[in-house]
Motif scaffolding. Structure first.
Motif, short mmCIF file in Angstrom:
data_model
loop_
_atom_site.label_atom_id
_atom_site.label_comp_id
_atom_site.label_asym_id
_atom_site.label_seq_id
_atom_site.Cartn_x
_atom_site.Cartn_y
_atom_site.Cartn_z
N HIS A 73 0.83 -1.21 0.00
CA HIS A 73 0.00 0.00 0.00
C HIS A 73 0.86 1.26 0.00
O HIS A 73 0.56 2.24 -0.71
N ALA A 74 1.93 1.24 0.79
CA ALA A 74 2.80 2.42 0.86
C ALA A 74 3.47 2.70 -0.48
O ALA A 74 3.58 3.85 -0.91
N LEU A 75 3.92 1.66 -1.16
CA LEU A 75 4.57 1.83 -2.45
C LEU A 75 3.59 2.33 -3.52
O LEU A 75 3.91 3.21 -4.32
N ARG A 76 2.39 1.76 -3.52
CA ARG A 76 1.38 2.23 -4.47
C ARG A 76 0.98 3.67 -4.18
O ARG A 76 0.77 4.47 -5.09
N ALA A 77 0.85 3.98 -2.90
CA ALA A 77 0.51 5.35 -2.53
C ALA A 77 1.61 6.31 -2.98
O ALA A 77 1.33 7.40 -3.49
N TYR A 78 2.86 5.89 -2.81
CA TYR A 78 3.97 6.74 -3.22
C TYR A 78 3.95 6.98 -4.73
O TYR A 78 4.21 8.10 -5.19
N ARG A 79 3.63 5.95 -5.49
CA ARG A 79 3.57 6.11 -6.94
C ARG A 79 2.54 7.17 -7.33
O ARG A 79 2.80 8.06 -8.15
N GLY A 80 1.34 7.09 -6.72
CA GLY A 80 0.31 8.07 -7.04
C GLY A 80 0.68 9.47 -6.55
O GLY A 80 0.48 10.46 -7.27
N LEU A 81 1.22 9.55 -5.35
CA LEU A 81 1.60 10.86 -4.80
C LEU A 81 2.73 11.49 -5.61
O LEU A 81 2.73 12.71 -5.84
N ALA A 82 3.70 10.67 -6.04
CA ALA A 82 4.81 11.21 -6.82
C ALA A 82 4.31 11.77 -8.14
O ALA A 82 4.81 12.81 -8.61
N ALA A 83 3.33 11.11 -8.75
CA ALA A 83 2.76 11.63 -9.99
C ALA A 83 1.98 12.91 -9.75
O ALA A 83 1.93 13.79 -10.61
N ALA A 84 1.37 13.03 -8.57
CA ALA A 84 0.52 14.19 -8.27
C ALA A 84 1.31 15.40 -7.81
O ALA A 84 0.98 16.54 -8.14
N MET A 85 2.36 15.18 -7.01
CA MET A 85 3.03 16.31 -6.38
C MET A 85 4.55 16.27 -6.46
O MET A 85 5.22 17.16 -5.94
N GLY A 86 5.10 15.24 -7.11
CA GLY A 86 6.55 15.13 -7.20
C GLY A 86 7.09 14.18 -6.16
O GLY A 86 6.50 14.03 -5.08
N PRO A 87 8.22 13.52 -6.43
CA PRO A 87 8.74 12.48 -5.52
C PRO A 87 9.17 13.01 -4.15
O PRO A 87 8.99 12.32 -3.15
N VAL A 88 9.75 14.20 -4.10
CA VAL A 88 10.21 14.72 -2.81
C VAL A 88 9.04 14.99 -1.87
O VAL A 88 9.01 14.56 -0.72
N ALA A 89 8.03 15.69 -2.39
CA ALA A 89 6.85 15.98 -1.58
C ALA A 89 6.10 14.69 -1.22
O ALA A 89 5.56 14.57 -0.12
N ALA A 90 6.08 13.72 -2.14
CA ALA A 90 5.41 12.44 -1.87
C ALA A 90 6.08 11.71 -0.72
O ALA A 90 5.41 11.18 0.18
N GLY A 91 7.40 11.66 -0.74
CA GLY A 91 8.11 11.00 0.34
C GLY A 91 7.89 11.68 1.68
O GLY A 91 7.70 11.02 2.71
N ALA A 92 7.88 13.02 1.66
CA ALA A 92 7.65 13.77 2.90
C ALA A 92 6.24 13.51 3.44
O ALA A 92 6.04 13.37 4.66
N LEU A 93 5.26 13.46 2.54
CA LEU A 93 3.88 13.24 2.98
C LEU A 93 3.72 11.84 3.58
O LEU A 93 3.05 11.68 4.61
#
Length: 256
Positions: free
Chosen positions: A54-74
């Motif tokens: 779930h965390a990896l899939r969430a990261y993929r979607g978040l990275a597409a939405a806001m960029g990888p740095v912001a996704a990791g922070a979130l």
């Protein structure tokens, strides 16, 4: 949480297959703290859990939405904050995308308004020249901003009188209006220059409009990616708040 919250432990190759990442990427994202640390079996293999998928899939979607740095922070915030804080963080991401969309639509409306004026009979004979002070007030920007746009080649006023005062004719006024709309929509100077360059082409308004449509399409794709990440984000939050007892991880296969 040690990463083995739910069900049978998963090997690195299994979690990679289910999440769409390579095993190397999974290990890298774990080292970066994007996903929780995996438990280790007695023989040293990584033992992942469903929450990692779930965390990896969430990261993929978040990275597409806001960029990888912001996704990791979130994701890090989701694991350490309260449920209320996690919900607020996701809501803020949706708000930012909605704001970007409204700003892009505003720029699109500005382009259309300028085109409608250009199609008005007698418009080409209009003499609506403005001083830098008048134009700055009309656009609600600083005079220094107009001078900066001039330096960047986005707006080209005329120079009149012995004092070399700036005089903005109708073309310069329209260029400033488009620039103001695009800057307000979050466009950087290179992107504004692209649109302004398109306006000088044979199909200037059409090409500029297509650039804005592509931006709106991109915002829509990022919004959908964020929505898709929602279910996985909820699973991550739930696992952090109510972890299951750890199983005895001893998966077979290659070392994780």
């Amino acid at each position: 949480m040690d990463g083995t919250a739910v069900g049978v432990p998963l090997r690195t190759v299994e979690i990679a297959r289910e999440s769409g990442y390579s095993p190397q990427q999974v290990r890298k994202l774990e080292r970066m703290g994007v996903i929780p640390p995996a438990a280790r079996s007695r023989n040293g293999y990584r033992a992942y859990a469903r929450v990692h998928v779930h965390a990896l899939r969430a990261y993929r979607g978040l990275a597409a939405a806001m960029g990888p740095v912001a996704a990791g922070a979130l994701l890090a915030e989701l694991r350490t904050g309260t449920v209320t804080e996690a919900a607020a963080a996701v809501s803020a991401a949706h708000v930012r995308l909605a704001r970007e969309r409204e700003e892009a639509l505003r720029a699109q409306r500005a382009l259309r308004a300028i085109q409608d004026e250009a199609d008005t009979p007698g418009f080409e004979h209009a003499d609506d020249a403005m001083t830098i002070t008048e134009l700055a007030e009309a656009l609600q920007v600083r005079a220094s901003t107009l001078r900066f746009w001039e330096q960047e080649g986005l707006v080209a006023p005329e120079r009149v009188t012995s004092l070399r005062a700036r005089r903005y004719g109708i073309e310069a006024v329209n260029a400033a209006r488009v620039t103001a709309a695009l800057r307000g929509a979050g466009y950087g100077i290179p992107a504004v220059r692209e649109v302004m360059g398109a306006l000088d082409g044979i199909d200037g308004q059409g090409e500029a409009g297509r650039i804005l449509v592509r931006r709106l399409d991109g915002i829509a794709e990022r919004t959908v990616a964020l929505l898709r990440a929602g279910t996985d984000l909820a699973a991550v939050v739930a696992a952090e708040r109510d972890p299951e007892p750890d199983p005895d991880p001893d998966p077979g296969g290659g070392r994780g």
